[in-house]
Design a protein around this motif. Structure first.
Motif, short mmCIF file in Angstrom:
data_model
loop_
_atom_site.label_atom_id
_atom_site.label_comp_id
_atom_site.label_asym_id
_atom_site.label_seq_id
_atom_site.Cartn_x
_atom_site.Cartn_y
_atom_site.Cartn_z
N ALA A 40 0.84 -1.21 0.00
CA ALA A 40 0.00 0.00 0.00
C ALA A 40 0.87 1.26 0.00
N PHE A 47 -3.18 5.05 -5.72
CA PHE A 47 -4.47 5.17 -5.06
C PHE A 47 -5.17 6.41 -5.59
N TRP A 55 -9.65 -0.72 -0.20
CA TRP A 55 -8.43 -0.91 -1.00
C TRP A 55 -7.44 -1.79 -0.24
N THR A 58 -8.67 -5.37 -0.04
CA THR A 58 -8.48 -6.05 -1.32
C THR A 58 -7.04 -6.53 -1.47
#
Length: 147
Positions: A40, A47, A55, A58
């Motif tokens: 991330a 993003f 998000w 996932t």
């Protein structure tokens, strides 16, 4: 610290709970969360806005799927003991075959037994006719296809 990083940091406890529910192992869950956070933060520029929570979930779910796929591809090793006569040899092969046959439906078991009996009879017939050496490795000829 940016708003994105603050929202990711706020999600860590819920990510850990979700990972533990998926993996059912605390160490694996911690690894999944760490990998999720690394991905991330590396992909912060990808993003596009929206819900950070979905998000991150996932990413974590996909990492868990990849982990399970790789575990499924690994062979299962069973330790063999030298002093155990049941661990190897033709007796063990016979037990493996019997165990595999037991998992089949009755109809499939009958077909397998009939096929095995047919091979035995065929090999006996070849031995007596003198054709065993000649026919053993010969593949059947392909049939011509109709036009």
């Amino acid at each position: 610290m940016t708003a994105f990083r603050e929202s990711v940091e706020a999600m860590i406890p819920s990510l850990r709970r979700y990972a533990r529910a998926l993996a059912r192992d605390a160490d694996v869950a911690d690894d999944l969360v760490q990998d999720t956070l690394v991905r991330a933060l590396r992909s912060e520029r990808l993003f596009l806005g929206g819900d950070v929570r979905s998000w991150l979930y996932t990413i974590l779910t996909n990492l868990n799927k990849n982990r399970r796929r790789s575990l499924a591809r690994r062979p299962q090793f069973v330790p063999l003991l030298d002093n155990n006569p049941d661990a190897s040899g033709t007796e063990a092969e016979g037990r493996d075959i019997a165990r595999a046959l037991a998992t089949l439906v009755e109809e499939q078991r009958a077909v397998a037994a009939a096929g095995d009996a047919g091979r035995i009879e065929l090999s006996r017939g070849r031995r007596h006719s003198g054709r065993a050496d000649r026919d053993r490795d010969v593949a059947p000829r392909p049939r011509p296809r109709p036009l």
